[in-house]
Design a protein around this motif. Structure first.
Motif, PDB file in Angstrom:
ATOM      1  N   GLU A  84     -11.917   4.063   4.541  1.00 50.61           N
ATOM      2  CA  GLU A  84     -12.754   3.213   3.687  1.00 50.61           C
ATOM      3  C   GLU A  84     -14.071   2.861   4.386  1.00 50.61           C
ATOM      4  OE1 GLU A  84     -11.009  -0.373   2.043  1.00 50.61           O
ATOM      5  OE2 GLU A  84     -12.277  -0.155   0.277  1.00 50.61           O
ATOM      6  N   GLU A 131     -17.376  -3.217  -2.846  1.00 58.81           N
ATOM      7  CA  GLU A 131     -15.946  -3.538  -2.811  1.00 58.81           C
ATOM      8  C   GLU A 131     -15.340  -2.958  -1.534  1.00 58.81           C
ATOM      9  OE1 GLU A 131     -14.543  -5.349  -5.113  1.00 58.81           O
ATOM     10  OE2 GLU A 131     -16.120  -5.288  -6.649  1.00 58.81           O
ATOM     11  N   ASP A 166     -11.776  -2.718  -0.510  1.00 61.91           N
ATOM     12  CA  ASP A 166     -10.460  -3.019  -1.060  1.00 61.91           C
ATOM     13  C   ASP A 166      -9.389  -3.345  -0.023  1.00 61.91           C
ATOM     14  OD1 ASP A 166     -11.487  -2.561  -3.558  1.00 61.91           O
ATOM     15  OD2 ASP A 166     -11.004  -0.411  -3.525  1.00 61.91           O
ATOM     16  N   LEU A 167      -9.523  -2.755   1.146  1.00 60.90           N
ATOM     17  CA  LEU A 167      -8.431  -2.881   2.114  1.00 60.90           C
ATOM     18  C   LEU A 167      -8.611  -4.052   3.075  1.00 60.90           C
ATOM     19  CD1 LEU A 167      -7.886   0.892   2.927  1.00 60.90           C
ATOM     20  CD2 LEU A 167      -6.534  -0.564   1.423  1.00 60.90           C
ATOM     21  N   LEU A 225       0.833  -1.205   0.000  1.00 59.71           N
ATOM     22  CA  LEU A 225       0.000   0.000   0.000  1.00 59.71           C
ATOM     23  C   LEU A 225       0.867   1.254   0.000  1.00 59.71           C
ATOM     24  CD1 LEU A 225      -2.766  -0.828   2.630  1.00 59.71           C
ATOM     25  CD2 LEU A 225      -3.064  -0.658   0.158  1.00 59.71           C
ATOM     26  N   ALA A 258     -15.156  -8.828  -0.413  1.00 60.33           N
ATOM     27  CA  ALA A 258     -13.882  -9.397   0.024  1.00 60.33           C
ATOM     28  C   ALA A 258     -14.044 -10.342   1.223  1.00 60.33           C
ATOM     29  CB  ALA A 258     -12.924  -8.266   0.399  1.00 60.33           C
ATOM     30  N   GLU A 287      -7.951  -7.117   3.135  1.00 60.30           N
ATOM     31  CA  GLU A 287      -6.835  -8.038   3.395  1.00 60.30           C
ATOM     32  C   GLU A 287      -5.665  -7.383   4.131  1.00 60.30           C
ATOM     33  OE1 GLU A 287      -4.977  -9.347  -0.241  1.00 60.30           O
ATOM     34  OE2 GLU A 287      -5.750  -7.604  -1.312  1.00 60.30           O
ATOM     35  N   TYR A 288      -5.720  -6.057   4.286  1.00 59.69           N
ATOM     36  CA  TYR A 288      -4.627  -5.383   4.987  1.00 59.69           C
ATOM     37  C   TYR A 288      -4.924  -5.173   6.480  1.00 59.69           C
ATOM     38  CZ  TYR A 288      -3.108  -4.601   0.254  1.00 59.69           C
ATOM     39  OH  TYR A 288      -2.721  -4.798  -1.035  1.00 59.69           O
TER      40      TYR A 288
END
Lengths: 101, 482
Positions: B388, B298, B300-301, A46, B266, B303-304
């Protein structure tokens, strides 16, 4: 495993964490740490340039109060769980005049 | 029907209507524990003498009309990382095996002021570090639905105690899913409130920026009642927030018409067990049939969140657990030379392997040369994750997801592979990073009969929305526990 944790690093972290590890624990710790760091390296995908780090989610303010004792004398309570005590204090090993271990 | 078969509010009502006495409720709880403990092992310490004494006091207050709370006389189990004055508080660790706190955690005091009766301290992963309640120094807790399986963790003892009907409700703590995941595995309901809603005073700290205390009970109404009792601003916790909207039982309304529910794609991808996926999506369908608007989006983050969580949680743990040095309280080793050797030996002998693993990892990510690359990086990712979520909550009232990717694993199967155990927190940690409230409600069982949990995540301070959604779902839920 991409990350490699050297024996020196494990020993250094042991000092920081104040932990004494056996030979076997040291080996395992190096491996575990490398595994986790491989996973944590995912964060590097990221782009966070220009993004401020968040430590507090909500605005927090210092909490002030008058310096008035409200909880009384807790000496007996405080010493109750002491592994070793002497008279009115905690008993700990001698620190002055000893070499750092 | 025995009194322990009733939920917290139903039991409280029976007591108020004099259909049961507080003493009977407490005695039946202690009897149920006596009968089930050798199999389930939910508790580390029982506070039976104290509970019996309290029963008399509370009964008197009910009788003379000074105590009118809906929870008056209801037995409650307390996770063993919440300090209880005069009652041993171990955190599931050898380090605190003999620790007897001099004060009571604010959340527990508030519950006691509402007339609830602490019957004992529940088992947990050592210092709340684990997802199975197997890392406890006092032995593993078993899942009441199938004793070959774990109850989840780290509040596994609290969830198992409620599921086994040893008591109607309990307190847990949630740093990365430690209320929601075991609630899902044990087929009970649990809430992690918005960060700052419940005072952390007296909670033994693990990850201070992530920790929240919350209720565990048999249904949404009971959880809401307990949450209402424990949520309050507290001067003794600097991160405590004054809220005026914590009358959350007012949100127990069976109506989700027009409610917008987001389903993050996700959270339904690879790694999610098929039966869990089907049950959770069926729950979404139920809400849709009741008039909610569901929509995939969505995230997006997603998985982080987990790697960021482990960096932050371990960093905070290494700092928080520095206090255990064998001087003022806790375990002290014998046979050392000098102060530093005493620190090291006491900590090395007092902490178990998982705790040491996380302390070391935390010390590493905070150490010179790695601080920016890991710790600061994780805090920046936290900012992005929060952003997000903010965007998602502009569109949705609640986010719907599984509480865990699988049902409860077999005893012994997680400990050999810590990475695998960490992945079990995939769907829960992001709510902690962003400080959001979230609830886990049972929504089905797999082919082996093990419970599945539906998770609803709300925006900050929107407990009422997720409680309302969960309550409405519960009213239309197909029979899942027969």
């Amino acid at each position: 495993m991409k990350n490699r944790i050297s024996d020196e690093t494990v020993a250094y972290i042991g000092i920081l964490a104040k932990l004494e590890l056996s030979e076997e624990e040291r080996k395992r710790a190096g491996n575990d740490m490398a595994n986790m760091l491989d996973y944590m390296d995912k964060l590097k995908e990221l782009d966070t340039s220009g993004v401020a780090p968040t430590s507090h989610l909500f605005p927090t303010e210092n909490v002030f109060r008058e310096d008035i004792v409200t909880n009384g004398d807790g000496q007996k309570d405080a010493l109750f769980n002491a592994p070793a005590k002497k008279e009115h204090g905690f008993l700990a090993p001698k620190t002055i005049g000893m070499e750092e271990g | 029907m025995g009194l322990m078969q009733y939920g917290a509010l139903a039991l409280g009502k029976k007591i108020r209507k004099k259909e049961a006495s507080v003493l009977e409720a407490v005695t039946e709880a202690l009897d149920a524990i006596q009968e089930k403990e050798n199999v389930i092992h939910s508790f580390v310490t029982l506070s039976d003498t104290y509970a019996l004494k309290r029963a008399k006091e509370v009964q008197k207050q009910i009788d003379d009309g000074t105590l009118v709370s809906p929870l008056a006389g209801v037995p409650v189990a307390v996770k063993d990382n919440l300090c209880t004055r005069g009652i041993r508080t171990t955190c599931g660790s050898k380090m605190l095996e003999h620790f007897v706190p001099a004060y009571t955690a604010e959340a527990v005091s508030r519950l006691e002021n509402a007339g609830a009766i602490v019957i004992g301290k529940t088992n947990m992963d050592e210092f709340a570090m684990g997802s199975t309640t197997e890392t406890s120094y006092f032995g593993a807790t078993r899942n009441p639905w199938n004793q070959e399986h774990v109850p989840g963790g780290s509040s596994g003892g609290s969830c198992a105690a409620v599921a086994a009907q040893e008591c109607p409700c309990a307190l847990g703590s949630d740093t990365g899913g430690s209320i929601r995941q075991p609630a899902a595995f044990c087929g009970v309901t649990g809430i992690k409130p918005t960060y700052g809603t419940v005072s952390r005073y007296g909670l033994v700290a693990y990850g201070s920026s992530l920790d929240q205390i919350g209720p565990i009970a048999r249904d949404v109404s009971d959880c809401a009642a307990v949450l209402e009792a424990i949520a309050a601003w507290d001067q003794k916790d600097a991160t405590s927030i004054a809220r005026r909207d914590m009358d959350v039982t007012a949100a127990l309304v069976d109506d989700v018409r027009g409610m917008k529910i987001g389903i993050p794609k996700a959270y339904f991808g690879g790694g999610l067990n098929r039966e869990v996926k089907e049950a959770v999506l069926a729950a979404a369908e139920t809400l849709k049939e009741k008039g909610a608007i569901t929509e995939e989006f969505e995230f997006d983050l997603a998985e982080y969140a987990l790697p960021a969580y482990y960096v932050i949680a371990c960093a905070e743990a290494s700092s928080n657990l520095a206090r255990f040095d064998g001087v003022r309280y806790g375990y002290r080793a014998s046979g050392y030379e000098g102060l530093h050797a005493m620190y090291k030996k006491s900590r090395s002998e007092g902490f178990g392997p998982e705790v040491k693993r996380r302390i070391m990892l935390g010390a590493f990510v905070l150490s010179a040369g790695y601080y920016d690359a890991y710790y600061l990086k994780a805090l920046r990712v936290k900012t992005l994750i929060k952003r997000e979520f903010d965007q998602a909550f502009e569109r949705y009232d609640a986010i719907l997801a599984p509480a865990a990717p699988t049902t409860a694993p077999r005893v012994g199967s997680s400990l050999s592979d810590p990475m695998q155990m960490y992945l079990g927190d995939l769907y829960t940690v992001s709510a902690n990073l962003a400080g959001l409230p979230a609830i886990s409600v049972p929504c089905g069982r797999d082919q082996n009969g093990l419970p599945i949990g539906l998770q609803l995540i709300g925006d900050c301070f929107q407990e009422k929305k997720i409680i309302r959604t969960a309550y409405a779902y519960e009213q239309s839920r197909k029979e899942w526990d027969a």
